[in-house]
Design a protein around this motif. Structure first.
Motif, PDB file in Angstrom:
ATOM      1  N   ALA A 240       0.821  -1.224   0.000  1.00  0.00           N
ATOM      2  CA  ALA A 240       0.000   0.000   0.000  1.00  0.00           C
ATOM      3  C   ALA A 240       0.845   1.260   0.000  1.00  0.00           C
ATOM      4  O   ALA A 240       0.539   2.246  -0.682  1.00  0.00           O
ATOM      5  CB  ALA A 240      -0.946  -0.011   1.200  1.00  0.00           C
ATOM      6  N   THR A 241       1.933   1.257   0.747  1.00  0.00           N
ATOM      7  CA  THR A 241       2.774   2.457   0.839  1.00  0.00           C
ATOM      8  C   THR A 241       3.396   2.788  -0.501  1.00  0.00           C
ATOM      9  O   THR A 241       3.423   3.940  -0.941  1.00  0.00           O
ATOM     10  CB  THR A 241       3.877   2.246   1.886  1.00  0.00           C
ATOM     11  N   THR A 242       3.865   1.731  -1.187  1.00  0.00           N
ATOM     12  CA  THR A 242       4.480   1.961  -2.495  1.00  0.00           C
ATOM     13  C   THR A 242       3.450   2.455  -3.495  1.00  0.00           C
ATOM     14  O   THR A 242       3.716   3.405  -4.275  1.00  0.00           O
ATOM     15  CB  THR A 242       5.124   0.672  -2.995  1.00  0.00           C
ATOM     16  N   ARG A 243       2.261   1.832  -3.500  1.00  0.00           N
ATOM     17  CA  ARG A 243       1.228   2.271  -4.434  1.00  0.00           C
ATOM     18  C   ARG A 243       0.787   3.701  -4.137  1.00  0.00           C
ATOM     19  O   ARG A 243       0.489   4.494  -5.047  1.00  0.00           O
ATOM     20  CB  ARG A 243       0.025   1.326  -4.362  1.00  0.00           C
ATOM     21  N   GLN A 244       0.728   4.065  -2.852  1.00  0.00           N
ATOM     22  CA  GLN A 244       0.339   5.435  -2.488  1.00  0.00           C
ATOM     23  C   GLN A 244       1.368   6.452  -2.989  1.00  0.00           C
ATOM     24  O   GLN A 244       1.021   7.498  -3.531  1.00  0.00           O
ATOM     25  CB  GLN A 244       0.182   5.533  -0.985  1.00  0.00           C
ATOM     26  N   LEU A 245       2.644   6.150  -2.846  1.00  0.00           N
ATOM     27  CA  LEU A 245       3.689   7.068  -3.307  1.00  0.00           C
ATOM     28  C   LEU A 245       3.675   7.205  -4.826  1.00  0.00           C
ATOM     29  O   LEU A 245       3.856   8.295  -5.376  1.00  0.00           O
ATOM     30  CB  LEU A 245       5.055   6.581  -2.832  1.00  0.00           C
ATOM     31  N   GLU A 246       3.449   6.065  -5.520  1.00  0.00           N
ATOM     32  CA  GLU A 246       3.378   6.121  -6.968  1.00  0.00           C
ATOM     33  C   GLU A 246       2.191   6.955  -7.433  1.00  0.00           C
ATOM     34  O   GLU A 246       2.278   7.725  -8.413  1.00  0.00           O
ATOM     35  CB  GLU A 246       3.287   4.705  -7.540  1.00  0.00           C
ATOM     36  N   SER A 247       1.056   6.792  -6.723  1.00  0.00           N
ATOM     37  CA  SER A 247      -0.130   7.591  -7.074  1.00  0.00           C
ATOM     38  C   SER A 247       0.124   9.088  -6.857  1.00  0.00           C
ATOM     39  O   SER A 247      -0.225   9.922  -7.683  1.00  0.00           O
ATOM     40  CB  SER A 247      -1.333   7.124  -6.257  1.00  0.00           C
ATOM     41  N   GLN A 248       0.755   9.428  -5.744  1.00  0.00           N
ATOM     42  CA  GLN A 248       1.060  10.835  -5.471  1.00  0.00           C
ATOM     43  C   GLN A 248       2.039  11.397  -6.506  1.00  0.00           C
ATOM     44  O   GLN A 248       1.890  12.537  -6.978  1.00  0.00           O
ATOM     45  CB  GLN A 248       1.648  10.965  -4.061  1.00  0.00           C
ATOM     46  N   LEU A 249       3.029  10.583  -6.881  1.00  0.00           N
ATOM     47  CA  LEU A 249       3.996  11.037  -7.877  1.00  0.00           C
ATOM     48  C   LEU A 249       3.326  11.236  -9.236  1.00  0.00           C
ATOM     49  O   LEU A 249       3.651  12.184  -9.971  1.00  0.00           O
ATOM     50  CB  LEU A 249       5.129  10.007  -7.985  1.00  0.00           C
ATOM     51  N   SER A 250       2.362  10.370  -9.563  1.00  0.00           N
ATOM     52  CA  SER A 250       1.639  10.517 -10.829  1.00  0.00           C
ATOM     53  C   SER A 250       0.820  11.800 -10.854  1.00  0.00           C
ATOM     54  O   SER A 250       0.755  12.505 -11.866  1.00  0.00           O
ATOM     55  CB  SER A 250       0.739   9.304 -11.046  1.00  0.00           C
ATOM     56  N   VAL A 251       0.198  12.119  -9.714  1.00  0.00           N
ATOM     57  CA  VAL A 251      -0.581  13.362  -9.648  1.00  0.00           C
ATOM     58  C   VAL A 251       0.316  14.588  -9.828  1.00  0.00           C
ATOM     59  O   VAL A 251      -0.014  15.535 -10.546  1.00  0.00           O
ATOM     60  CB  VAL A 251      -1.347  13.431  -8.313  1.00  0.00           C
ATOM     61  N   VAL A 252       1.478  14.568  -9.187  1.00  0.00           N
ATOM     62  CA  VAL A 252       2.407  15.695  -9.315  1.00  0.00           C
ATOM     63  C   VAL A 252       2.896  15.833 -10.760  1.00  0.00           C
ATOM     64  O   VAL A 252       3.000  16.947 -11.301  1.00  0.00           O
ATOM     65  CB  VAL A 252       3.586  15.521  -8.338  1.00  0.00           C
ATOM     66  N   ASP A 253       3.187  14.702 -11.409  1.00  0.00           N
ATOM     67  CA  ASP A 253       3.629  14.750 -12.801  1.00  0.00           C
ATOM     68  C   ASP A 253       2.560  15.339 -13.710  1.00  0.00           C
ATOM     69  O   ASP A 253       2.856  16.138 -14.617  1.00  0.00           O
ATOM     70  CB  ASP A 253       4.019  13.343 -13.276  1.00  0.00           C
ATOM     71  N   ARG A 254       1.322  14.931 -13.519  1.00  0.00           N
ATOM     72  CA  ARG A 254       0.239  15.470 -14.353  1.00  0.00           C
ATOM     73  C   ARG A 254       0.067  16.974 -14.146  1.00  0.00           C
ATOM     74  O   ARG A 254      -0.164  17.726 -15.085  1.00  0.00           O
ATOM     75  CB  ARG A 254      -1.077  14.739 -14.045  1.00  0.00           C
ATOM     76  N   LYS A 255       0.197  17.370 -12.893  1.00  0.00           N
ATOM     77  CA  LYS A 255       0.057  18.802 -12.609  1.00  0.00           C
ATOM     78  C   LYS A 255       1.184  19.610 -13.249  1.00  0.00           C
ATOM     79  O   LYS A 255       0.961  20.696 -13.815  1.00  0.00           O
ATOM     80  CB  LYS A 255       0.043  19.032 -11.100  1.00  0.00           C
TER      81      LYS A 255
END
Length: 390
Positions: A240-255
């Motif tokens: 879960a921790t890894t998936r959460q960090l990847e999701s947050q990184l994806s949001v930052v990249d899109r922004k």
């Protein structure tokens, strides 16, 4: 020159010279005395430099004042004064006022004008901005009155011409100001439409805000990447921790991509649009800033030029209306015509010396010519002159 040693030749030379001197003295004594007086005028101080340019400050006021100063010149006013004083209107008024046809014993108006300007002289001095009018006559009081009327009537004609010219300028400038006002309104409307279309309030501030936000997101992205890499060293990719960090990184990249790139054009967008609306509301996309800045600066320049031109035209219109309405002197008398007391001609001493030299030269030339012919000169010429002297 041996003939000069002849006693009879010397007597004839003396007699002829004395005759010329007597004629010169008679001319000096009997010729009428001419008196000359001078009137000096200067253009009235122009008020065109005042008005809007004096009330405005900043770039537009300086531009309008500079243009107004460049459009005026004292030399042009001096030449206009000369043209008015030499005009047939002023000359005919002077002739009629003082009945110069009778005074100069002339039959026609044209010849009377010629005689008038043979006795008058007009000088333009553009460097100090002066005009000098001088006239001569045998009556000193008459020449003083003549110059005074010249100045007064010339000022009236100059004022009438100036008012007529100002009226024409008012009609032209009224129309031109309307056109320039429309152009300025159109330039302002184009700039307003551009700002509304791309939601620009202050392009510099908004650009700085975009750059600051992108720097903050990049910092967060780097931080999330470090956390993800650290988590991957001791946990599997499906935790879960890894998936959460990847999701947050994806949001930052899109922004970040949304703040860097412009939004794709929709099918309904105009084909002529060169810049599309950014996807970040009031914050323009970073890659569209150069295009936005170029178009914004072009619109800003067009608006400034339209406003400066309108202000200059309004100032000229104000000056033309003031010239049309005012009833003041267009040129001022610096030195009024004085009553002359010393005659300017005939010049007694110069005339006497000229008669003496002319008589002496004529007598010597006559004796030389007579001696060159090899015969004694006849006394028929010298004796009557000698008797007249005696």
């Amino acid at each position: 020159m041996s003939f000069l040693r002849d006693r009879r030749a010397q007597k004839r030379i003396g007699a002829i010279t004395a005759g010329f001197v007597i004629v010169g003295l008679l001319y000096v004594l009997l010729a009428p005395r001419w008196y000359r007086s001078v009137v000096t005028v200067v253009p009235a101080k122009s008020q065109k430099g005042s008005g809007l340019s004096s009330m405005l400050s900043g770039e537009l006021g300086g531009l309008a004042a500079g243009l107004a100063d460049g459009a005026m010149g004292v030399g042009a006013d001096v030449q206009r004064i000369v043209a008015v004083l030499q005009s047939n209107d002023v000359s005919d008024a002077v002739i009629a006022k003082f009945d110069l046809k009778k005074r100069y014993d002339e039959k026609y108006q044209e010849t009377t004008r010629e005689v008038l300007w043979r006795h008058c002289d007009l000088k333009a001095l553009p460097k100090p901005g002066l005009v000098q009018l001088s006239c001569e006559d045998t009556d000193p009081r008459f020449v003083q009155q003549l110059l005074g009327f010249f100045a007064d009537y010339g000022n009236q004609v100059f004022r009438r011409v100036g008012v007529s010219s100002a009226s024409e300028q008012v009609r032209f400038l009224d129309k031109r100001v309307g056109e320039l006002r429309l152009q300025a309104d159109q330039a302002a409307a184009h700039m307003r439409d551009f700002q509304e279309k791309y939601q620009i309030v202050d392009l510099e501030t908004q650009t700085k805000a975009v750059v600051g936000a992108m720097a903050s997101l990049n910092s967060q992205r780097i931080s999330k990447q470090l956390e993800l890499e650290y988590a991957q060293t001791f946990s599997s990719g499906d935790e879960a921790t890894t998936r959460q960090l990847e999701s947050q990184l994806s949001v930052v990249d899109r922004k970040l991509r949304s703040m860097e790139e412009e939004r794709p054009a929709t099918p309904l967008a105009s084909a002529k649009a060169t810049i599309r609306r950014p996807s970040n509301g009031m914050f323009p996309a970073a890659l569209t800033v150069p295009k936005l800045r170029a178009e914004f600066e072009t619109l800003y320049r067009d608006r400034k030029v339209a406003e400066a031109t309108l202000i200059f035209a309004l100032e000229r219109l104000e000056a033309a209306k003031a010239d049309e309405a005012r009833d003041t002197s267009t040129f001022l008398v610096l030195d009024p015509p004085a009553l002359p007391t010393r005659p300017t001609r005939p010049k007694r001493l110069a005339t006497a010396v000229l008669a003496l030299l002319l008589g002496l030269g004529t007598a010597v030339a006559f004796e030389w010519w007579s001696s060159g012919r090899g015969r004694a000169p006849s006394n028929s010429v010298a004796e009557p002159v000698a008797r007249a002297v005696v």
